[in-house]
Write a protein that holds these residues in place. Sequence first.
Motif, PDB file in Angstrom:
ATOM      1  N   VAL A 198     -68.738 -76.711  -0.693  1.00  0.00           N
ATOM      2  CA  VAL A 198     -68.796 -77.672   0.418  1.00  0.00           C
ATOM      3  C   VAL A 198     -69.696 -78.871   0.112  1.00  0.00           C
ATOM      4  CG1 VAL A 198     -69.568 -77.981   2.813  1.00  0.00           C
ATOM      5  CG2 VAL A 198     -68.015 -76.096   2.231  1.00  0.00           C
ATOM      6  N   PRO A 199     -70.958 -78.683  -0.255  1.00  0.00           N
ATOM      7  CA  PRO A 199     -71.778 -79.880  -0.545  1.00  0.00           C
ATOM      8  C   PRO A 199     -71.232 -80.720  -1.695  1.00  0.00           C
ATOM      9  CG  PRO A 199     -73.168 -77.941  -0.150  1.00  0.00           C
ATOM     10  CD  PRO A 199     -71.760 -77.445  -0.293  1.00  0.00           C
ATOM     11  N   PRO A 200     -70.766 -80.103  -2.814  1.00  0.00           N
ATOM     12  CA  PRO A 200     -70.198 -80.932  -3.885  1.00  0.00           C
ATOM     13  C   PRO A 200     -68.943 -81.700  -3.458  1.00  0.00           C
ATOM     14  CG  PRO A 200     -70.589 -78.686  -4.669  1.00  0.00           C
ATOM     15  CD  PRO A 200     -70.885 -78.687  -3.210  1.00  0.00           C
ATOM     16  N   ALA A 201     -68.133 -81.121  -2.603  1.00  0.00           N
ATOM     17  CA  ALA A 201     -66.918 -81.830  -2.157  1.00  0.00           C
ATOM     18  C   ALA A 201     -67.296 -83.053  -1.335  1.00  0.00           C
ATOM     19  CB  ALA A 201     -66.019 -80.897  -1.348  1.00  0.00           C
ATOM     20  N   LEU A 202     -68.276 -82.895  -0.438  1.00  0.00           N
ATOM     21  CA  LEU A 202     -68.719 -84.035   0.369  1.00  0.00           C
ATOM     22  C   LEU A 202     -69.335 -85.113  -0.525  1.00  0.00           C
ATOM     23  CD1 LEU A 202     -70.180 -82.128   3.459  1.00  0.00           C
ATOM     24  CD2 LEU A 202     -68.097 -83.531   3.390  1.00  0.00           C
ATOM     25  N   ALA A 203     -70.139 -84.691  -1.486  1.00  0.00           N
ATOM     26  CA  ALA A 203     -70.766 -85.645  -2.405  1.00  0.00           C
ATOM     27  C   ALA A 203     -69.693 -86.386  -3.218  1.00  0.00           C
ATOM     28  CB  ALA A 203     -71.740 -84.917  -3.331  1.00  0.00           C
ATOM     29  N   ALA A 244     -72.625 -85.183   8.362  1.00  0.00           N
ATOM     30  CA  ALA A 244     -72.504 -85.822   9.683  1.00  0.00           C
ATOM     31  C   ALA A 244     -71.191 -86.582   9.844  1.00  0.00           C
ATOM     32  CB  ALA A 244     -73.679 -86.770   9.912  1.00  0.00           C
ATOM     33  N   ASP A 245     -70.535 -86.887   8.735  1.00  0.00           N
ATOM     34  CA  ASP A 245     -69.259 -87.604   8.809  1.00  0.00           C
ATOM     35  C   ASP A 245     -68.086 -86.684   9.134  1.00  0.00           C
ATOM     36  OD1 ASP A 245     -70.310 -90.161   8.003  1.00  0.00           O
ATOM     37  OD2 ASP A 245     -70.524 -89.334   5.979  1.00  0.00           O
ATOM     38  N   VAL A 246     -68.307 -85.382   9.007  1.00  0.00           N
ATOM     39  CA  VAL A 246     -67.188 -84.439   9.147  1.00  0.00           C
ATOM     40  C   VAL A 246     -66.908 -84.162  10.625  1.00  0.00           C
ATOM     41  CG1 VAL A 246     -66.363 -82.106   8.595  1.00  0.00           C
ATOM     42  CG2 VAL A 246     -67.769 -83.365   6.939  1.00  0.00           C
ATOM     43  N   ASP A 247     -65.672 -84.419  11.053  1.00  0.00           N
ATOM     44  CA  ASP A 247     -65.299 -84.209  12.452  1.00  0.00           C
ATOM     45  C   ASP A 247     -64.776 -82.800  12.711  1.00  0.00           C
ATOM     46  OD1 ASP A 247     -65.880 -86.872  13.386  1.00  0.00           O
ATOM     47  OD2 ASP A 247     -64.136 -87.541  12.241  1.00  0.00           O
ATOM     48  N   ASP A 258     -76.033 -78.015   8.251  1.00  0.00           N
ATOM     49  CA  ASP A 258     -75.812 -79.317   8.888  1.00  0.00           C
ATOM     50  C   ASP A 258     -74.464 -79.375   9.613  1.00  0.00           C
ATOM     51  OD1 ASP A 258     -78.216 -80.219   8.025  1.00  0.00           O
ATOM     52  OD2 ASP A 258     -77.429 -81.403   6.351  1.00  0.00           O
ATOM     53  N   LEU A 259     -73.602 -78.414   9.337  1.00  0.00           N
ATOM     54  CA  LEU A 259     -72.281 -78.387   9.969  1.00  0.00           C
ATOM     55  C   LEU A 259     -72.241 -77.451  11.178  1.00  0.00           C
ATOM     56  CD1 LEU A 259     -70.198 -78.262   6.656  1.00  0.00           C
ATOM     57  CD2 LEU A 259     -70.330 -80.205   8.230  1.00  0.00           C
ATOM     58  N   VAL A 280     -62.409 -87.614   9.721  1.00  0.00           N
ATOM     59  CA  VAL A 280     -62.722 -86.916   8.472  1.00  0.00           C
ATOM     60  C   VAL A 280     -62.643 -85.411   8.718  1.00  0.00           C
ATOM     61  CG1 VAL A 280     -64.504 -86.439   6.744  1.00  0.00           C
ATOM     62  CG2 VAL A 280     -64.225 -88.775   7.630  1.00  0.00           C
ATOM     63  N   ALA A 281     -61.956 -84.719   7.842  1.00  0.00           N
ATOM     64  CA  ALA A 281     -61.878 -83.262   7.952  1.00  0.00           C
ATOM     65  C   ALA A 281     -62.189 -82.625   6.602  1.00  0.00           C
ATOM     66  CB  ALA A 281     -60.498 -82.830   8.429  1.00  0.00           C
ATOM     67  N   LEU A 282     -62.834 -81.477   6.694  1.00  0.00           N
ATOM     68  CA  LEU A 282     -63.181 -80.707   5.502  1.00  0.00           C
ATOM     69  C   LEU A 282     -62.296 -79.467   5.472  1.00  0.00           C
ATOM     70  CD1 LEU A 282     -65.215 -79.991   3.167  1.00  0.00           C
ATOM     71  CD2 LEU A 282     -66.636 -78.938   4.950  1.00  0.00           C
ATOM     72  N   VAL A 283     -61.644 -79.237   4.346  1.00  0.00           N
ATOM     73  CA  VAL A 283     -60.816 -78.038   4.183  1.00  0.00           C
ATOM     74  C   VAL A 283     -61.461 -77.156   3.127  1.00  0.00           C
ATOM     75  CG1 VAL A 283     -58.541 -77.146   3.561  1.00  0.00           C
ATOM     76  CG2 VAL A 283     -58.736 -79.366   4.724  1.00  0.00           C
ATOM     77  N   VAL A 284     -61.652 -75.897   3.448  1.00  0.00           N
ATOM     78  CA  VAL A 284     -62.259 -74.959   2.501  1.00  0.00           C
ATOM     79  C   VAL A 284     -61.382 -73.728   2.393  1.00  0.00           C
ATOM     80  CG1 VAL A 284     -64.377 -73.800   1.806  1.00  0.00           C
ATOM     81  CG2 VAL A 284     -64.477 -75.645   3.498  1.00  0.00           C
TER      82      VAL A 284
END
Lengths: 389, 389
Positions: free
Chosen positions: A30-35, A42-45, A72-73, A106-110
């Motif tokens: 997760v942190p490497p993907a955001l980086a 904070a950008d992830v909705d 932070d999520l 913005v969406a994060l997929v894991v």
Amino acid sequence: MAEAQIVGWAHSRFGKSEAASTLELMAEVVPPALAHAGLGAADVDAIFVGVFNNGFSAQDFQASLVAMGTPDLAHTPATRLENACATGSAAIHAALDFIGAGRGRVALVVGAEKMTAVPTAETGDILLGASYRTEEAGVEGGFAGLFGRLAAHYFQRHGDRSDELAAIAAKNHRNGAANPYAHMQRDVGYAFCRDVSERNPLVAPPLRRTDCSLVSDGAAALVLADAEIAADLPRAVAFRGRRQANDILALSRRDPIVFEGARRAWSQALGDAGLTLDDLDLVETHDCFTIAELIEYEAMGLAAPGEGHRVVREGWTERGGRLPVNLSGGLKSKGHPIGATGVSMHVMAAMQLCDEAGAMQLPGASLAGVFNMGGAAVANYVSILERMR
Amino acid sequence: MAEAQIVGWAHSRFGKSEAASTLELMAEVVPPALAHAGLGAADVDAIFVGVFNNGFSAQDFQASLVAMGTPDLAHTPATRLENACATGSAAIHAALDFIGAGRGRVALVVGAEKMTAVPTAETGDILLGASYRTEEAGVEGGFAGLFGRLAAHYFQRHGDRSDELAAIAAKNHRNGAANPYAHMQRDVGYAFCRDVSERNPLVAPPLRRTDCSLVSDGAAALVLADAEIAADLPRAVAFRGRRQANDILALSRRDPIVFEGARRAWSQALGDAGLTLDDLDLVETHDCFTIAELIEYEAMGLAAPGEGHRVVREGWTERGGRLPVNLSGGLKSKGHPIGATGVSMHVMAAMQLCDEAGAMQLPGASLAGVFNMGGAAVANYVSILERMR
């Protein structure tokens, strides 16, 4: 509304991991993907999580585990998707819909799976949860047994294609040798894959060990953003088309060696994209077993039904061929941590399209297809990806 | 794009069902839901399934089971969502996003759970899969034990509210007596709920048996359609606002008796709708345990933190009160088949808004709130529903 785009990713090394659970595996990516995307938590909705689980861990409610590893999520909406071996693609589609519906930008997929914490026999039974147990769970060898039956059925109708299956295995192992994220990074050669031996026994006849993908731990993450945000970020890959098509679960209720749902998903996604297969530079396809890749050649339209062997003999899907398939090494080399697989396939394709695939790189790739399926071609997902710059 | 609307539904009788599995439970509600909407299987563009499972059945890949029971849906894309006890709402949100993103015009949402096929002790352990097992699974009494701890903590900080919890239980049982779909349709009375007795023992002190919802089988379905299609159908209920907000899974990492995620979801959904709580005619809220309903009064803003007892004493949430809560009888009376619950709550609210709630009907209801949560206020969903005609 225009589809969201892939703006960043991360991928763990697949294999037997020291991470105790999906919580740790997800925290690795997760942190490497955001980086990689140039964004912060904070950008992830919203967060979309793909984990099959079904007994790999007594800890369920897997969507809540992302924030346990990345605090932070904590208040970010998180949702788990599951669709058997297409679980990762299910999570991607939900994330695209979330942004497409204007609910966030913005969406994060894991996608993740910890498979090696349970004994091997138990793993087989857990995976059979994705078959129609009432009729299919009695098969010897678990899912390999089911695909062994499909292969036997296919050979009966279209002729013995053992050599072509070995060639598919050999190709994917050769490609996987260049993939630093793969479980098995070794070119084992065609002869080894072809010959039944002590080290390559028949696992579920006619399938040999080399015809089967691996049991692995792993995680992969994608960051998706709407087109406006993506325009300001270092990289962007668009979904020019994407479709899901299903087929009935019970193999007894359909022709099991025609992947009709896969055919529909390919045809619809290419249609949406306004492209034909010939326009694609590469495909990542779901080779849980080599027989699956062979039948998928037919479903995607590379060959007529029963003619998939021609694709192999002509070398069309080799690196340098007409349509390279599984330059990443596929599930065959990478391993197949169920929930991670669909996400991983998109990461591998996106790497190619952004010239970040290292030793796997196909120079100048601009369009890629991804096919990920749950069960024996029950839940079928096709994405047509395009580099944006 | 405007949100999709609820255009039809169906609901099984909750309780110990003769249906052997979720496959049969889902088959009970899918055709009636489509008929209620005035639509056919061919109109459905996608299916979203909410099942918790996690061990209730070795058969997973639950999204593929809908078409097994309703074969006309064989090729329709189907996807499973899971978010612990908010699994049903997760499926609804994914379906709304699907339509909102313009990927289809009609979606079918099915929530189901078969809980009574496994022994009671096993049920408790399966449900703890929705807690943070590393720290919380050791608690005696399973999830009741966790909420017992929350209640004890709450009493310590804000005073003993056993009587108010009993009044909540009594209210919900009284309401549930009018609900033909409820597991328990009996007004057991306040005194019975208040007094610890042989028939109402302390299950997880200070919680009595009557403070806990039931283990039940059941299914519920919703049909959603875009506004244009909905305009031509017999009934329509709009989502005027809907939000999901999460909180960290581990209770040790937050104030466990302030449902911060619930507060956020309520505040955001009401804000999106341009409404205040006073505008609502009724609320269906997640009373897995009576202490949850008490704390939810505070999270939704009916009372300040620690002041939830005033809501009970003033009778605000009774039928005829300022804001009737759980006119359906809530999870307390209906039962709590995990994957079905969130869908059921929306069905119960939609019935009220369409004047189809029978003996439960609140005359003239036009706006309803629904709060469904996964875990101890970890995944929190609020919908603000509005009758369209």
